[in-house]
Each structure stands twice: as C-alpha cells, then as structure tokens.
Design a protein around this motif. Sequence first.
Motif, PDB file in Angstrom:
ATOM      1  N   TYR A  31      16.074  38.480  19.862  1.00  0.00           N
ATOM      2  CA  TYR A  31      15.007  37.706  20.458  1.00  0.00           C
ATOM      3  C   TYR A  31      14.116  37.094  19.498  1.00  0.00           C
ATOM      4  CZ  TYR A  31      11.369  35.827  23.542  1.00  0.00           C
ATOM      5  OH  TYR A  31      10.312  34.970  23.755  1.00  0.00           O
ATOM      6  N   VAL A  32      13.680  38.174  18.560  1.00  0.00           N
ATOM      7  CA  VAL A  32      12.833  37.825  17.762  1.00  0.00           C
ATOM      8  C   VAL A  32      13.231  37.011  16.592  1.00  0.00           C
ATOM      9  CG1 VAL A  32      11.388  39.089  15.474  1.00  0.00           C
ATOM     10  CG2 VAL A  32      11.334  40.190  17.731  1.00  0.00           C
ATOM     11  N   GLU A  33      14.635  36.982  16.472  1.00  0.00           N
ATOM     12  CA  GLU A  33      15.290  36.247  15.618  1.00  0.00           C
ATOM     13  C   GLU A  33      15.280  34.707  15.766  1.00  0.00           C
ATOM     14  OE1 GLU A  33      19.114  37.465  13.154  1.00  0.00           O
ATOM     15  OE2 GLU A  33      20.031  36.408  15.057  1.00  0.00           O
ATOM     16  N   VAL A  34      15.428  34.661  17.322  1.00  0.00           N
ATOM     17  CA  VAL A  34      15.333  33.200  17.858  1.00  0.00           C
ATOM     18  C   VAL A  34      14.045  32.560  17.439  1.00  0.00           C
ATOM     19  CG1 VAL A  34      15.258  31.977  20.154  1.00  0.00           C
ATOM     20  CG2 VAL A  34      17.045  33.757  19.602  1.00  0.00           C
ATOM     21  N   LEU A  35      12.797  33.445  17.589  1.00  0.00           N
ATOM     22  CA  LEU A  35      11.622  32.901  17.454  1.00  0.00           C
ATOM     23  C   LEU A  35      11.383  32.535  15.832  1.00  0.00           C
ATOM     24  CD1 LEU A  35       9.635  35.575  19.781  1.00  0.00           C
ATOM     25  CD2 LEU A  35      10.386  33.122  20.279  1.00  0.00           C
ATOM     26  N   VAL A  36      12.149  33.068  15.028  1.00  0.00           N
ATOM     27  CA  VAL A  36      12.100  32.825  13.556  1.00  0.00           C
ATOM     28  C   VAL A  36      12.701  31.567  13.154  1.00  0.00           C
ATOM     29  CG1 VAL A  36      11.904  33.652  11.243  1.00  0.00           C
ATOM     30  CG2 VAL A  36      11.446  35.172  13.053  1.00  0.00           C
ATOM     31  N   PRO A  37      12.137  30.297  12.623  1.00  0.00           N
ATOM     32  CA  PRO A  37      12.783  29.433  12.418  1.00  0.00           C
ATOM     33  C   PRO A  37      13.152  29.674  10.777  1.00  0.00           C
ATOM     34  CG  PRO A  37      10.547  28.827  12.210  1.00  0.00           C
ATOM     35  CD  PRO A  37      10.621  30.166  13.014  1.00  0.00           C
ATOM     36  N   LEU A  38      14.391  29.172  10.472  1.00  0.00           N
ATOM     37  CA  LEU A  38      15.020  29.202   9.334  1.00  0.00           C
ATOM     38  C   LEU A  38      15.205  27.852   8.527  1.00  0.00           C
ATOM     39  CD1 LEU A  38      17.815  31.963   9.571  1.00  0.00           C
ATOM     40  CD2 LEU A  38      15.566  32.329   8.654  1.00  0.00           C
ATOM     41  N   PRO A  39      14.646  27.627   7.296  1.00  0.00           N
ATOM     42  CA  PRO A  39      14.687  26.263   6.758  1.00  0.00           C
ATOM     43  C   PRO A  39      16.167  25.593   6.375  1.00  0.00           C
ATOM     44  CG  PRO A  39      14.188  27.792   5.079  1.00  0.00           C
ATOM     45  CD  PRO A  39      14.274  28.519   6.382  1.00  0.00           C
ATOM     46  N   VAL A  40      17.128  26.056   7.273  1.00  0.00           N
ATOM     47  CA  VAL A  40      18.479  25.490   7.178  1.00  0.00           C
ATOM     48  C   VAL A  40      19.040  25.180   8.364  1.00  0.00           C
ATOM     49  CG1 VAL A  40      20.837  26.051   6.633  1.00  0.00           C
ATOM     50  CG2 VAL A  40      18.896  27.617   5.568  1.00  0.00           C
ATOM     51  N   LEU A  49      19.191  39.817  12.574  1.00  0.00           N
ATOM     52  CA  LEU A  49      18.409  41.182  12.857  1.00  0.00           C
ATOM     53  C   LEU A  49      18.990  42.130  13.686  1.00  0.00           C
ATOM     54  CD1 LEU A  49      14.801  39.502  13.189  1.00  0.00           C
ATOM     55  CD2 LEU A  49      15.808  40.842  11.207  1.00  0.00           C
ATOM     56  N   GLY A  50      19.872  41.766  14.815  1.00  0.00           N
ATOM     57  CA  GLY A  50      20.421  42.260  15.597  1.00  0.00           C
ATOM     58  C   GLY A  50      21.904  43.348  14.770  1.00  0.00           C
ATOM     59  N   ASN A  51      22.100  42.983  13.924  1.00  0.00           N
ATOM     60  CA  ASN A  51      23.149  43.682  12.947  1.00  0.00           C
ATOM     61  C   ASN A  51      22.524  44.700  12.203  1.00  0.00           C
ATOM     62  OD1 ASN A  51      25.179  41.892  13.715  1.00  0.00           O
ATOM     63  ND2 ASN A  51      24.653  40.804  12.079  1.00  0.00           N
ATOM     64  N   VAL A  52      21.152  45.008  12.307  1.00  0.00           N
ATOM     65  CA  VAL A  52      20.572  46.126  11.873  1.00  0.00           C
ATOM     66  C   VAL A  52      21.072  47.570  12.616  1.00  0.00           C
ATOM     67  CG1 VAL A  52      18.170  47.518  11.647  1.00  0.00           C
ATOM     68  CG2 VAL A  52      18.557  45.120  10.832  1.00  0.00           C
ATOM     69  N   VAL A  53      20.928  47.163  13.875  1.00  0.00           N
ATOM     70  CA  VAL A  53      21.341  48.170  14.773  1.00  0.00           C
ATOM     71  C   VAL A  53      22.784  48.570  14.868  1.00  0.00           C
ATOM     72  CG1 VAL A  53      21.438  49.000  17.083  1.00  0.00           C
ATOM     73  CG2 VAL A  53      19.510  47.638  16.419  1.00  0.00           C
ATOM     74  N   VAL A  54      23.751  47.704  14.590  1.00  0.00           N
ATOM     75  CA  VAL A  54      25.048  48.092  14.381  1.00  0.00           C
ATOM     76  C   VAL A  54      25.437  48.531  13.039  1.00  0.00           C
ATOM     77  CG1 VAL A  54      27.490  46.995  14.066  1.00  0.00           C
ATOM     78  CG2 VAL A  54      25.719  45.890  15.790  1.00  0.00           C
ATOM     79  N   LEU A  55      24.749  48.242  12.107  1.00  0.00           N
ATOM     80  CA  LEU A  55      25.084  48.920  10.631  1.00  0.00           C
ATOM     81  C   LEU A  55      24.511  50.489  10.711  1.00  0.00           C
ATOM     82  CD1 LEU A  55      26.207  48.901   7.964  1.00  0.00           C
ATOM     83  CD2 LEU A  55      24.109  47.641   7.051  1.00  0.00           C
ATOM     84  N   PHE A  56      23.230  50.608  11.446  1.00  0.00           N
ATOM     85  CA  PHE A  56      22.589  51.876  11.403  1.00  0.00           C
ATOM     86  C   PHE A  56      23.489  52.704  12.240  1.00  0.00           C
ATOM     87  CE2 PHE A  56      20.017  55.018  13.695  1.00  0.00           C
ATOM     88  CZ  PHE A  56      19.474  55.562  12.631  1.00  0.00           C
ATOM     89  N   GLY A  57      24.150  52.226  13.359  1.00  0.00           N
ATOM     90  CA  GLY A  57      25.064  53.140  14.281  1.00  0.00           C
ATOM     91  C   GLY A  57      26.168  53.208  13.456  1.00  0.00           C
ATOM     92  N   LEU A  58      26.759  52.532  12.507  1.00  0.00           N
ATOM     93  CA  LEU A  58      28.015  52.741  11.688  1.00  0.00           C
ATOM     94  C   LEU A  58      27.475  54.080  10.757  1.00  0.00           C
ATOM     95  CD1 LEU A  58      30.747  52.089  10.723  1.00  0.00           C
ATOM     96  CD2 LEU A  58      29.685  50.477   9.298  1.00  0.00           C
ATOM     97  N   GLU A  59      26.367  53.884  10.256  1.00  0.00           N
ATOM     98  CA  GLU A  59      26.153  54.810   9.074  1.00  0.00           C
ATOM     99  C   GLU A  59      25.808  56.121   9.745  1.00  0.00           C
ATOM    100  OE1 GLU A  59      25.574  54.765   5.897  1.00  0.00           O
ATOM    101  OE2 GLU A  59      25.953  52.772   5.416  1.00  0.00           O
ATOM    102  N   ARG A  60      25.262  56.368  10.950  1.00  0.00           N
ATOM    103  CA  ARG A  60      24.604  57.428  11.619  1.00  0.00           C
ATOM    104  C   ARG A  60      25.454  58.015  12.817  1.00  0.00           C
ATOM    105  NH1 ARG A  60      19.335  58.942  10.241  1.00  0.00           N
ATOM    106  NH2 ARG A  60      19.494  58.917   7.990  1.00  0.00           N
ATOM    107  N   LEU A  61      26.187  56.909  13.510  1.00  0.00           N
ATOM    108  CA  LEU A  61      27.124  57.426  14.280  1.00  0.00           C
ATOM    109  C   LEU A  61      28.594  57.430  14.320  1.00  0.00           C
ATOM    110  CD1 LEU A  61      24.985  55.914  17.287  1.00  0.00           C
ATOM    111  CD2 LEU A  61      25.024  58.176  16.592  1.00  0.00           C
ATOM    112  N   GLY A  62      28.923  56.619  13.398  1.00  0.00           N
ATOM    113  CA  GLY A  62      30.315  56.180  13.128  1.00  0.00           C
ATOM    114  C   GLY A  62      31.044  54.888  13.520  1.00  0.00           C
TER     115      GLY A  62
END
Length: 176
Positions: A31-40, A49-62
């Motif tokens: 949701y935060v990502e939807v609010l941040v306009p990118l110049p592209v 930003l949601g992939n932070v959770v996926v990569l964190f989960g990979l590193e810590r949980l498998g």
Amino acid sequence: MLDTRPTPPTSPARRAALYGALTALALVAGYVEVLVPLPVTVPGVKLGLGNVVVLFGLERLGVRPAAFLMLAKVACSTILFANPQMFVFSLAGGVFSWAVMALAWKSGAFSTIATSILGGVAHNAGQLVMVALLLSPQVALVNAPVLAVAGVLCGAAIGVLVRALLAAVPEGGLRG
C-alpha cells in the motif's frame, strides 16, 4: 557443526500467527508503494517493498514459508489494489522471482543484496513473459530494457533494506 538452516515456528498456531503478521506487513508495504510515485512511465515498474517480507522470510524461515508469503502477498494485494489481469502478471513475476531467489539462497553463493537483485530482475522477466504471451511480444521487448534496469536498481534497494532488517531482528526472534 552447527545447523544454520532456518527453522519456522514449531506449533501450527504460532506459524499461522507469524505468517499472518508477515503477510499483513507485506500488504502495508504494498500500500505504501502505491502511494509513492516513481518517475518512470513504463507499466510494471515498482519498488517491490512487499518483497522485503518475502526475502526476509526466505532468509529467516526458509524456502517453503517464503513461497507461502509470496502467494499470500500476491493474492491479497490483487484483491486490495489491483484487478484480475494484474493478478496474472503479479503471480508470474512472484513465482519466477521466488524460484530464482530460492535457488540463489540455497546455493549459498549469493549475498542478500545479490539474491534480491536476481529476484527483482526475475520478477520483471516473469511479468514480461506473461505480457508477451497474453498481450504482445513487441510490447514486452520494448519494455524489457527499462524493466531490467529497474529490477537491478529496485532489487539492490530492497536487498539493502532486508540486510538491515536481518541485522536488526535477532536470529531466533521468529522461532516458536
């Protein structure tokens, strides 16, 4: 030798609570990502930003918990922020990204930042494959260079964020 493989929480209730909390974090980040306009102006370019959770989960949980988090993030994000067509593109990107990051992580040859970069590029490649199959191969080819660069830059940024998060959250902090 110490076993350094991640171990998810042991009880089903703790596991469900943890996965639910991490999925909620991924949705808030989306949701935060939807609010941040990118110049592209190229469709599909996002910070991830949601992939932070996926990569964190990979590193810590498998690998499996990270797959669950990716699927939950894609499904819930589509329901909240997108449409069914976007689901197809997001799912293709998410599955390809997760698979590439899982292979990179399991190999032990890549840092968190490198794994994230590979995941960012793979996510965009997965989306481009679906664009080529469902819409137009020409559109996919025209957008490929911008999405490749965006995958590297955004993947690096997400990798730096995850590396900082991994340093801040104690190793055993997610075990039940």
